[in-house]
Motif scaffolding. Sequence first.
Motif, PDB file in Angstrom:
ATOM      1  N   UNK A 158      14.049   2.384   6.885  1.00  0.00           N
ATOM      2  CA  UNK A 158      13.171   2.355   5.716  1.00  0.00           C
ATOM      3  C   UNK A 158      13.545   1.199   4.790  1.00  0.00           C
ATOM      4  N   UNK A 159      12.639   0.881   3.876  1.00  0.00           N
ATOM      5  CA  UNK A 159      12.912  -0.162   2.886  1.00  0.00           C
ATOM      6  C   UNK A 159      13.190   0.439   1.519  1.00  0.00           C
ATOM      7  N   UNK A 160      12.927   1.729   1.385  1.00  0.00           N
ATOM      8  CA  UNK A 160      13.128   2.397   0.096  1.00  0.00           C
ATOM      9  C   UNK A 160      14.145   3.525   0.258  1.00  0.00           C
ATOM     10  N   UNK A 161      15.054   3.642  -0.709  1.00  0.00           N
ATOM     11  CA  UNK A 161      16.062   4.698  -0.625  1.00  0.00           C
ATOM     12  C   UNK A 161      15.398   6.064  -0.798  1.00  0.00           C
ATOM     13  N   UNK A 162      16.053   7.102  -0.280  1.00  0.00           N
ATOM     14  CA  UNK A 162      15.441   8.433  -0.322  1.00  0.00           C
ATOM     15  C   UNK A 162      15.190   8.913  -1.742  1.00  0.00           C
ATOM     16  N   UNK A 163      16.070   8.506  -2.657  1.00  0.00           N
ATOM     17  CA  UNK A 163      15.869   8.919  -4.047  1.00  0.00           C
ATOM     18  C   UNK A 163      14.866   8.020  -4.781  1.00  0.00           C
ATOM     19  N   UNK A 164      14.247   7.110  -4.038  1.00  0.00           N
ATOM     20  CA  UNK A 164      13.229   6.214  -4.627  1.00  0.00           C
ATOM     21  C   UNK A 164      13.746   5.371  -5.786  1.00  0.00           C
ATOM     22  N   UNK A 165      15.015   5.035  -5.745  1.00  0.00           N
ATOM     23  CA  UNK A 165      15.553   4.200  -6.820  1.00  0.00           C
ATOM     24  C   UNK A 165      15.478   2.726  -6.446  1.00  0.00           C
ATOM     25  N   UNK A 166      15.728   2.419  -5.175  1.00  0.00           N
ATOM     26  CA  UNK A 166      15.720   1.016  -4.749  1.00  0.00           C
ATOM     27  C   UNK A 166      14.741   0.777  -3.601  1.00  0.00           C
ATOM     28  N   UNK A 167      14.072  -0.373  -3.661  1.00  0.00           N
ATOM     29  CA  UNK A 167      13.309  -0.856  -2.518  1.00  0.00           C
ATOM     30  C   UNK A 167      13.771  -2.272  -2.225  1.00  0.00           C
ATOM     31  N   UNK A 174      29.734 -10.413  -5.009  1.00  0.00           N
ATOM     32  CA  UNK A 174      28.917 -10.454  -6.218  1.00  0.00           C
ATOM     33  C   UNK A 174      27.678  -9.556  -6.064  1.00  0.00           C
ATOM     34  N   UNK A 175      27.084  -9.582  -4.857  1.00  0.00           N
ATOM     35  CA  UNK A 175      25.899  -8.768  -4.607  1.00  0.00           C
ATOM     36  C   UNK A 175      26.225  -7.287  -4.805  1.00  0.00           C
ATOM     37  N   UNK A 176      27.363  -6.863  -4.254  1.00  0.00           N
ATOM     38  CA  UNK A 176      27.739  -5.443  -4.393  1.00  0.00           C
ATOM     39  C   UNK A 176      28.016  -5.078  -5.853  1.00  0.00           C
ATOM     40  N   UNK A 177      28.607  -6.023  -6.588  1.00  0.00           N
ATOM     41  CA  UNK A 177      28.872  -5.744  -8.009  1.00  0.00           C
ATOM     42  C   UNK A 177      27.562  -5.568  -8.782  1.00  0.00           C
ATOM     43  N   UNK A 178      26.568  -6.397  -8.450  1.00  0.00           N
ATOM     44  CA  UNK A 178      25.275  -6.290  -9.132  1.00  0.00           C
ATOM     45  C   UNK A 178      24.645  -4.938  -8.830  1.00  0.00           C
ATOM     46  N   UNK A 179      24.692  -4.554  -7.543  1.00  0.00           N
ATOM     47  CA  UNK A 179      24.112  -3.256  -7.163  1.00  0.00           C
ATOM     48  C   UNK A 179      24.883  -2.110  -7.832  1.00  0.00           C
ATOM     49  N   UNK A 180      26.194  -2.256  -7.913  1.00  0.00           N
ATOM     50  CA  UNK A 180      27.009  -1.251  -8.611  1.00  0.00           C
ATOM     51  C   UNK A 180      26.488  -1.040 -10.029  1.00  0.00           C
ATOM     52  N   UNK A 181      26.179  -2.165 -10.697  1.00  0.00           N
ATOM     53  CA  UNK A 181      25.761  -2.057 -12.092  1.00  0.00           C
ATOM     54  C   UNK A 181      24.427  -1.314 -12.203  1.00  0.00           C
ATOM     55  N   UNK A 190       0.830  -1.205   0.000  1.00  0.00           N
ATOM     56  CA  UNK A 190       0.000   0.000   0.000  1.00  0.00           C
ATOM     57  C   UNK A 190       0.867   1.258   0.000  1.00  0.00           C
ATOM     58  N   UNK A 191       2.169   1.076  -0.193  1.00  0.00           N
ATOM     59  CA  UNK A 191       3.049   2.239  -0.330  1.00  0.00           C
ATOM     60  C   UNK A 191       3.850   2.081  -1.624  1.00  0.00           C
ATOM     61  N   UNK A 192       4.247   3.213  -2.232  1.00  0.00           N
ATOM     62  CA  UNK A 192       4.984   3.122  -3.494  1.00  0.00           C
ATOM     63  C   UNK A 192       6.359   2.485  -3.294  1.00  0.00           C
ATOM     64  N   UNK A 193       6.878   1.884  -4.330  1.00  0.00           N
ATOM     65  CA  UNK A 193       8.206   1.284  -4.238  1.00  0.00           C
ATOM     66  C   UNK A 193       9.162   2.028  -5.158  1.00  0.00           C
ATOM     67  N   UNK A 194      10.448   1.803  -4.953  1.00  0.00           N
ATOM     68  CA  UNK A 194      11.471   2.418  -5.784  1.00  0.00           C
ATOM     69  C   UNK A 194      11.457   1.854  -7.194  1.00  0.00           C
ATOM     70  N   UNK A 195      12.271   2.443  -8.038  1.00  0.00           N
ATOM     71  CA  UNK A 195      12.320   2.031  -9.439  1.00  0.00           C
ATOM     72  C   UNK A 195      12.768   0.568  -9.557  1.00  0.00           C
ATOM     73  N   UNK A 196      13.772   0.189  -8.771  1.00  0.00           N
ATOM     74  CA  UNK A 196      14.234  -1.196  -8.784  1.00  0.00           C
ATOM     75  C   UNK A 196      13.805  -1.887  -7.496  1.00  0.00           C
ATOM     76  N   UNK A 197      12.984  -2.898  -7.628  1.00  0.00           N
ATOM     77  CA  UNK A 197      12.554  -3.660  -6.451  1.00  0.00           C
ATOM     78  C   UNK A 197      13.486  -4.859  -6.289  1.00  0.00           C
ATOM     79  N   UNK A 202      25.144   2.377 -11.485  1.00  0.00           N
ATOM     80  CA  UNK A 202      25.805   3.004 -12.632  1.00  0.00           C
ATOM     81  C   UNK A 202      24.770   3.404 -13.680  1.00  0.00           C
ATOM     82  N   UNK A 203      23.758   2.585 -13.837  1.00  0.00           N
ATOM     83  CA  UNK A 203      22.704   2.888 -14.797  1.00  0.00           C
ATOM     84  C   UNK A 203      21.885   4.107 -14.430  1.00  0.00           C
ATOM     85  N   UNK A 204      21.992   4.533 -13.172  1.00  0.00           N
ATOM     86  CA  UNK A 204      21.188   5.664 -12.700  1.00  0.00           C
ATOM     87  C   UNK A 204      21.900   6.997 -12.886  1.00  0.00           C
ATOM     88  N   UNK A 205      23.228   6.926 -13.131  1.00  0.00           N
ATOM     89  CA  UNK A 205      24.000   8.184 -13.191  1.00  0.00           C
ATOM     90  C   UNK A 205      23.756   8.897 -14.517  1.00  0.00           C
TER      91      UNK A 205
END
Lengths: 156, 592
Positions: A104-113, A143-150, A67-74, A153-156
């Motif tokens: 919180x479960x969602x980043x302030x910039x609403x990119x990740x939840x 590996x997890x950090x590398x995936x998140x990095x990718x 019932x709350x919005x999620x970030x761009x990448x869930x 990077x797509x957000x910049x």
Amino acid sequence: MDANTSQLLELIRPFKGQTGATIPVLQAIQTNVGYLPPESFALIEQEMGIPASKAYGVATFYAQFRTTPVGKHLIKVCDGTACHVKGAVNILTAIRDYLHLADADTTEDRVFTVQVVACLGCCSLAPVMMVGETTYGSLSLEKTREILDSYRAGEV
Amino acid sequence: MDKTTILVGYASCGIAAGAREVRALLEAKVAENGAAAVVKQTGCLGVCYDEPIVEVHDAKGRWVYRKVNERKAERIFAEHVLGGRPVEGFLFHELSASGREPSHYVLKRQERIALANSGVIDPECIDDYLAKDGYQALRKVLTTMTRDEALQVVIDSGLRGRGGAGFPTGQKWSFCKKTPGTEKYLVCNADEGDPGAFMDRNLLEGDPHAVLEGMAIAAYVIGASHGYVYARAEYPLAIRRLRIAIDQMRQRGFLGEKILGTDFAFDIKLKEGAGAFVCGEETALFASIEGERGMPRIRPPFPAEAGLWGKPTNNNNVETYANVPWIIRHGAAAYRAFGTEKSAGTKVFSLAGKIERGGLVEVPMGIPLRDVIFDIGGGIPKKKAFKAVQMGGPSGGCLPASLLDTPVDYESITATGAIMGSGGMVVMDEHTCMVEVARFFLGFTQRESCGKCTFCRLGTLRMLEVLDRICEGEGRQGDIEELQELASQIKGASLCGLGQTAPNPVLTTLKYFREEYEAHIRDKRCPAGVCKPLITFHIKADDCSGCGACKKACPSDCITGAKGEPHEIALDDCIKCGSCRDVCPTGAVYTR
């Protein structure tokens, strides 16, 4: 009528008159809007005759609905049994640290939840997570950090 | 010359391992080069640990490649598909050329009935299924058998419900068949909720038509005209393939009015679940289909009398239906040739956790647990010691090494305190804390309790609080007794299977690993080195080669040491994640 309401009405109307349509209508809204906006319930009552209280009760009963919005990448982090014994909790901690999520479960910039789920059914590749529709298996902290990095990077 | 067929294992596990990229590359290469080859998708062979799997079928035979990535796929295409020379180094030799001969260590103990087509046919192609005798069983019952004759075959086969409880399938059908009424429903429970099991996902992704054909046969026997598949929303690929299969059935006249020219009419609707473990309970599942919260109802009346929409209803699990066409085609005696007297046939198990070859296997019932885990599954990785196997998920239990010779059948497993369940086996090694595992399951059932029965709603919470305390190092004398007391009350005062079985993971770990609870409570020690408040990480200087692997893996940069010299962990900064222990090649990292 604002754009939101007309979009919701468009999503709700095809289910009018159908039996057992409470879950399908909620799924249709969530798929298209990303979550269930509060006004959905009154509109469901108005269009389908299902009391808002009942639709809300169903929405909060099932794990799928939000019932709350999620970030761009869930990010769905699997904590099923196999993932759990293979260190899912450490993966989750690493993701939350990486994204600087305190409570919180969602980043302030609403990119990740970040969401913890019971099982994605890829147990033989544990630990596993999903970002959007893509599943990643055999995760290590690195590996997890590398995936998140990718994704970052797509957000910049 | 015949076209070469390139089969890509394209189930969720394969895709997660990288099959999407591999398939795209192969398709592009075939198109680019105008090669006399066709790229097809298939389900999962069950060897998930070696995904992505690519098979090349050419004039010389069948070649299976393991762990294929884009680089390997390029070479396979250039050297094998174009050049005609299999790439030796990438081959899964034991599965190749000679076909699926029982010589292979993974397959030699297996008997594939439910999984016969998985990883063989394209699950989105009904003609592939028809070529494997698909819908022959439905044709046989509709055109040559009475409803009673078909029912008798299922009764005689000894098939029991594969969802967990093991109720005789034929008997269940006969209850619903006997109930008077013209409007009856048939339901397939595809809401695989056990976190750690994936048999049904694989079956639906690999061979959806077998499940749907089984449903049509059941509908004919009980006299149902409407069917529902209630599928887990977390399985988008399974849902997609079910939807395609149902449409294909309708187009080919296996669904709808006058099926195969007879008077039999039947249709199937697909319902997506919304994520609730309790919906594995059939009355809760019916409530969910009806659009309600998934809460169980009091029985009687039983579903065979008043189920979905208050009408007589028969509900079986995915794997149960998947066995039916084979049984009809081959007869009850052929099915009974596998398994034991009381547990006939085969059972699909998913192997996961601390196991070398995680994947999906189908074995005759009665085979010892040890053979499944060690012969087929390859045992525990990194030469660690086997500690327990968890069977039956949140309703089941953890079995220790001393029970490894237990035959896998309904009665024998139930006698241990675990349950057969739907077939998930999660293997645990010496670094798994059984108290923490019990807490994990209680946390799950506590969250998933629908809230209807007080003992389940609150009792599981009280148990969880005690377990939390023990894992935090604040266990007290009397905690074990309190857990046992709560367990018996929850079991006795809950309406449905969720509550009645929720304490099982605690009871079995208490039964077989009691000393581990006592170590936590009395000595404030976690012998497995898992419960963070109770442990500190150290490096044994004598065993450390100074390779630096731990230093590289440490997320909090708290390991120091020169190359070739023993390393050290700064305890103040250590977050106790265990990454150093996981990567240490000499086993020098330990906890105390």
